[in-house]
Design a protein around this motif. Structure first.
Motif, mmCIF file in Angstrom:
data_model
loop_
_atom_site.group_PDB
_atom_site.id
_atom_site.type_symbol
_atom_site.label_atom_id
_atom_site.label_comp_id
_atom_site.label_asym_id
_atom_site.label_seq_id
_atom_site.Cartn_x
_atom_site.Cartn_y
_atom_site.Cartn_z
ATOM 1 N N VAL A 1 46.729 60.043 24.425
ATOM 2 C CA VAL A 1 45.598 59.718 24.868
ATOM 3 C C VAL A 1 46.894 58.434 23.729
ATOM 4 C CG1 VAL A 1 43.782 58.035 23.629
ATOM 5 C CG2 VAL A 1 43.534 60.177 23.924
ATOM 6 N N ASP A 2 46.775 56.794 24.150
ATOM 7 C CA ASP A 2 47.183 56.300 23.495
ATOM 8 C C ASP A 2 46.782 55.280 22.192
ATOM 9 O OD1 ASP A 2 48.805 53.962 22.350
ATOM 10 O OD2 ASP A 2 49.294 53.026 24.688
ATOM 11 N N LEU A 3 47.163 55.146 21.118
ATOM 12 C CA LEU A 3 46.019 55.648 20.117
ATOM 13 C C LEU A 3 45.820 53.377 19.263
ATOM 14 C CD1 LEU A 3 47.464 58.388 17.558
ATOM 15 C CD2 LEU A 3 45.424 57.641 18.878
ATOM 16 N N LYS A 4 46.587 52.765 20.327
ATOM 17 C CA LYS A 4 46.853 51.631 19.994
ATOM 18 C C LYS A 4 45.924 50.708 20.538
ATOM 19 C CE LYS A 4 49.823 47.591 19.780
ATOM 20 N NZ LYS A 4 51.266 46.928 20.351
ATOM 21 N N PRO A 5 45.515 51.367 21.988
ATOM 22 C CA PRO A 5 44.214 50.411 22.342
ATOM 23 C C PRO A 5 42.638 51.402 21.900
ATOM 24 C CG PRO A 5 45.432 51.731 23.792
ATOM 25 C CD PRO A 5 46.663 51.761 22.965
ATOM 26 N N PHE A 6 43.010 52.876 21.794
ATOM 27 C CA PHE A 6 41.885 53.522 21.813
ATOM 28 C C PHE A 6 41.571 52.945 20.826
ATOM 29 C CE2 PHE A 6 39.989 56.635 19.088
ATOM 30 C CZ PHE A 6 38.986 56.995 20.251
ATOM 31 N N GLY A 7 42.093 51.970 19.405
ATOM 32 C CA GLY A 7 41.649 52.252 18.734
ATOM 33 C C GLY A 7 41.093 50.500 18.049
ATOM 34 N N THR A 8 41.307 49.655 19.658
ATOM 35 C CA THR A 8 40.399 48.777 19.846
ATOM 36 C C THR A 8 39.303 48.478 19.472
ATOM 37 O OG1 THR A 8 40.944 48.221 21.619
ATOM 38 C CG2 THR A 8 42.781 47.538 20.437
ATOM 39 N N TYR A 9 38.211 49.877 19.993
ATOM 40 C CA TYR A 9 36.692 49.728 20.559
ATOM 41 C C TYR A 9 36.104 50.177 19.406
ATOM 42 C CZ TYR A 9 38.684 49.931 25.434
ATOM 43 O OH TYR A 9 39.996 49.548 26.708
ATOM 44 N N ASP A 10 35.177 49.841 19.830
ATOM 45 C CA ASP A 10 33.718 50.564 18.734
ATOM 46 C C ASP A 10 33.475 51.275 18.713
ATOM 47 O OD1 ASP A 10 31.081 48.835 16.961
ATOM 48 O OD2 ASP A 10 30.593 50.960 18.256
ATOM 49 N N ARG A 11 33.179 51.883 17.615
ATOM 50 C CA ARG A 11 33.083 53.237 16.692
ATOM 51 C C ARG A 11 32.339 54.553 17.438
ATOM 52 N NH1 ARG A 11 34.849 55.609 12.552
ATOM 53 N NH2 ARG A 11 34.734 57.729 11.959
ATOM 54 N N ALA A 12 31.149 53.502 18.100
ATOM 55 C CA ALA A 12 30.352 54.508 18.979
ATOM 56 C C ALA A 12 30.753 54.758 20.765
ATOM 57 C CB ALA A 12 28.959 53.330 19.437
ATOM 58 N N LEU A 13 31.610 53.934 21.164
ATOM 59 C CA LEU A 13 32.520 54.081 22.058
ATOM 60 C C LEU A 13 33.838 55.094 22.125
ATOM 61 C CD1 LEU A 13 33.071 50.894 23.783
ATOM 62 C CD2 LEU A 13 31.585 53.546 24.588
ATOM 63 N N ARG A 14 34.462 55.119 20.570
ATOM 64 C CA ARG A 14 35.807 56.536 20.835
ATOM 65 C C ARG A 14 34.807 57.477 20.230
ATOM 66 N NH1 ARG A 14 37.931 54.156 15.394
ATOM 67 N NH2 ARG A 14 36.686 52.793 15.102
ATOM 68 N N ARG A 15 33.261 57.787 19.797
ATOM 69 C CA ARG A 15 33.111 59.098 19.513
ATOM 70 C C ARG A 15 32.065 59.191 21.055
ATOM 71 N NH1 ARG A 15 29.072 57.088 15.611
ATOM 72 N NH2 ARG A 15 29.732 58.270 13.314
ATOM 73 N N ARG A 16 32.236 58.680 22.338
ATOM 74 C CA ARG A 16 32.063 58.867 23.276
ATOM 75 C C ARG A 16 33.056 58.695 24.161
ATOM 76 N NH1 ARG A 16 26.533 58.326 25.627
ATOM 77 N NH2 ARG A 16 25.395 57.933 24.326
ATOM 78 N N VAL A 17 33.917 58.799 24.125
ATOM 79 C CA VAL A 17 35.465 58.699 24.728
ATOM 80 C C VAL A 17 36.112 60.606 24.273
ATOM 81 C CG1 VAL A 17 37.969 58.454 24.431
ATOM 82 C CG2 VAL A 17 36.446 56.753 24.658
ATOM 83 N N ILE A 18 35.712 60.134 22.691
ATOM 84 C CA ILE A 18 36.320 61.729 22.058
ATOM 85 C C ILE A 18 35.867 63.074 22.673
ATOM 86 C CG2 ILE A 18 36.531 63.317 20.071
ATOM 87 C CD1 ILE A 18 37.532 60.527 19.045
ATOM 88 N N LYS A 19 34.330 62.706 22.857
ATOM 89 C CA LYS A 19 33.122 64.054 22.741
ATOM 90 C C LYS A 19 33.673 64.448 24.356
ATOM 91 C CE LYS A 19 29.134 66.213 23.367
ATOM 92 N NZ LYS A 19 29.088 67.659 22.588
ATOM 93 N N LEU A 20 33.739 62.905 25.601
ATOM 94 C CA LEU A 20 33.928 63.637 27.012
ATOM 95 C C LEU A 20 35.700 64.501 26.350
ATOM 96 C CD1 LEU A 20 33.036 60.209 28.742
ATOM 97 C CD2 LEU A 20 32.006 63.286 28.999
ATOM 98 N N ILE A 21 36.647 63.684 26.426
ATOM 99 C CA ILE A 21 37.837 64.562 26.227
ATOM 100 C C ILE A 21 37.678 65.557 26.035
ATOM 101 C CG2 ILE A 21 40.435 64.633 25.962
ATOM 102 C CD1 ILE A 21 39.844 60.927 25.419
ATOM 103 N N LEU A 22 37.374 66.288 24.479
ATOM 104 C CA LEU A 22 37.088 67.243 24.154
ATOM 105 C C LEU A 22 35.710 68.954 25.208
ATOM 106 C CD1 LEU A 22 35.931 66.994 20.612
ATOM 107 C CD2 LEU A 22 38.016 67.666 20.870
ATOM 108 N N GLU A 23 35.195 67.800 26.323
ATOM 109 C CA GLU A 23 34.377 68.590 26.642
ATOM 110 C C GLU A 23 35.538 68.777 27.545
ATOM 111 O OE1 GLU A 23 30.144 67.206 26.430
ATOM 112 O OE2 GLU A 23 30.810 65.958 27.822
ATOM 113 N N THR A 24 36.340 68.398 28.668
ATOM 114 C CA THR A 24 37.066 68.162 30.161
ATOM 115 C C THR A 24 38.425 69.529 29.262
ATOM 116 O OG1 THR A 24 36.755 66.122 30.215
ATOM 117 C CG2 THR A 24 38.953 66.941 31.084
ATOM 118 N N ALA A 25 38.202 69.040 27.547
ATOM 119 C CA ALA A 25 40.405 69.599 26.962
ATOM 120 C C ALA A 25 39.449 71.340 27.390
ATOM 121 C CB ALA A 25 40.789 69.380 26.220
#
Length: 468
Positions: free
Chosen positions: A257-281
């Motif tokens: 994950v490229d953290l520079k663009p990731f950090g620009t999103y709202d925390r709620a969306l970042r949680r969603r992104v992380i949750k989906l990535i963890l499920e995929t991994a």
């Protein structure tokens, strides 16, 4: 056709739960829910042109009751002219081995055995007797245990082969249907034992809620779940799009994950992104609880460097990236035969080597290449492809001395968590190609080159932008 049967038919057609000429395996315990389900589907089967089978699962928990239940189920199926199966499993032993509760072990085994029978006997769908009250119980159970929006979605009418044709009926409607059609059923005595979590909800908690707030609480809860479901679907779509834009998958399956663009999103969306990535991994829907997601956010913002989140998954920060991965890649040593292809499944790749004419070769410096040209007469066969070993050195193109490969990769900002996926090709004198980065000075082409060895590495499976 009664109103209830017609309602179930409408739900089946609306949700495309069963199609013409399909075979449907019903999980049949002889209880009120599965008895009503089997009878309703039998009423619909001829007109809707599908076939039925029924399966009773003996959990070996209630040996005396089981004999009566199997006899009842067998007679009921015989009367309806439906094929009947019995599957057995020692659930107490399975629970001990899997370190699960009896309740959870029984549920997991039930799905496993039903899917196995369906696959072996050619059933297209597996029908379960869950109804509207079960959905309410599931939502409350998950709320009390801790859940996110996904947990409030309750039980879906269909998922893969699993279908729930009674999902819009209440327990009261099912009991009314059985009474009206004079259909007997078996009562599982364990359903009255409130030491089981779900039974405690059903027998103790829900009656108290109903007494205080009235029977309308069920509809209110289901309405709220429907609203959350729609919003969850919308936000999941946004999160999937974000993942496709800010992350990549390495050939070895690591998610970066490229953290520079990731950090620009709202925390709620970042949680969603992380949750989906963890499920995929992890390869598991629902994997990663709230605390796991918060800890991953800690890695992303730099307060944590690396963490483990269970199921062998590690999350680490390195050079402005966040890497999510399972076990390290163990590249096996293998010989590369000239003129042949060699599979490297650990990194979803294959390597091809062949001799080509000098006039077709590349004389210019080759950097970051997936295809390299080497002077064949400067190489001492056999060629070996292997992992990077501690202390490995080579002479990069353009240098007279040697460098440690670790230092070379550090200079080129290669992340330390993906280095286990970088192979080297060596001859009998040493490394001739750090794959994807640089060839060795001693094997470069020059004006005296007469034979050229071309080596190419190709990805055999998609690696690149993520599509969760």
């Amino acid at each position: 056709m009664t109103e209830i049967v017609e309602n179930v038919r409408n739900d089946i057609e609306k949700g495309q739960l069963i199609k013409g000429n399909e075979k449907v395996l019903v999980a049949f315990s002889g209880g009120p829910d599965s008895t009503a389900l089997l009878h309703i589907l039998r009423c619909l089967s001829e007109d809707m042109k599908f076939q039925l089978g029924a399966c009773y699962i003996n959990h070996k928990i209630r040996p005396r009751a089981v004999r009566k239940e199997i006899s009842f189920c067998s007679d009921f199926c015989h009367h309806l002219n439906i094929p009947f199966f019995v599957a057995e499993a020692d659930i107490p032993a399975f629970a001990r081995e899997s370190r699960l509760s009896l309740e959870q072990a029984g549920r997991e085994f039930r799905y496993l055995i039903l899917k196995r029978i369906a696959d072996e006997d050619g059933y297209d769908k597996i029908a379960l007797g869950h109804h509207r009250d079960d959905i309410v119980e599931t939502i409350l159970f998950r709320l009390f245990r801790g859940t996110g929006p996904q947990g409030l979605l309750g039980i879906k009418p269909s998922k893969d082969k699993i279908i729930r044709p009674l999902h819009n009926l209440s327990r009261a409607q099912i009991e009314k249907y059985l009474k009206k059609n004079k259909l007997p059923s078996m009562l599982d005595s364990t359903n009255r034992q409130s030491e089981y979590s779900r039974n405690y909800l059903r027998n103790k908690i829900i009656p108290l809620i109903e007494k205080k707030f009235g029977i309308g609480f069920r509809r209110a809860l289901l309405t709220y779940a429907a609203i959350v479901s729609d919003e969850d679907r919308l936000l999941k779509g946004v999160a999937v799009q974000i993942i496709s834009e800010i992350s990549t998958t390495t050939p070895g399956g690591k998610i970066v994950v490229d953290l520079k663009p990731f950090g620009t999103y709202d925390r709620a969306l970042r949680r969603r992104v992380i949750k989906l990535i963890l499920e995929t991994a992890a390869g598991k829907t629902g994997f990663g609880d709230f605390d796991d997601v918060e800890r991953v956010l800690g890695v992303a913002d730099g307060t944590l460097k690396a963490i483990h989140v269970g199921s062998g998954i590690t999350v680490a920060r390195d050079k402005g990236k966040m890497v999510i991965f399972g076990r390290k890649i163990a590249l096996a040593k293998r010989e590369l035969e000239v003129g042949k292809k060699t599979a490297v499944p650990e990194i979803s790749s294959e390597v091809r080597s062949r001799l080509i004419l000098p006039k077709k070769s590349r004389l210019k410096t080759q950097k970051k290449g997936q295809v390299v040209n080497l002077d064949f007469e400067k190489i001492i066969l056999p060629l070996i492809l292997r992992k990077i070993e501690p202390g490995d050195r080579f002479s990069p193109l353009g240098m007279t001395g040697t460098r440690k490969i670790g230092d070379f990769l550090t200079d080129r900002k290669a992340g330390k968590y993906i280095r286990d996926e970088i192979p080297v090709v060596a001859d009998q004198k040493g490394i001739i190609w750090l794959v994807g980065y640089q060839i060795a000075e001693r094997c470069k082409l020059d004006n005296k080159t007469r034979k050229v060895l071309e080596i190419e590495i190709r990805r055999t499976k998609h690696a690149g932008k993520n599509q969760v």
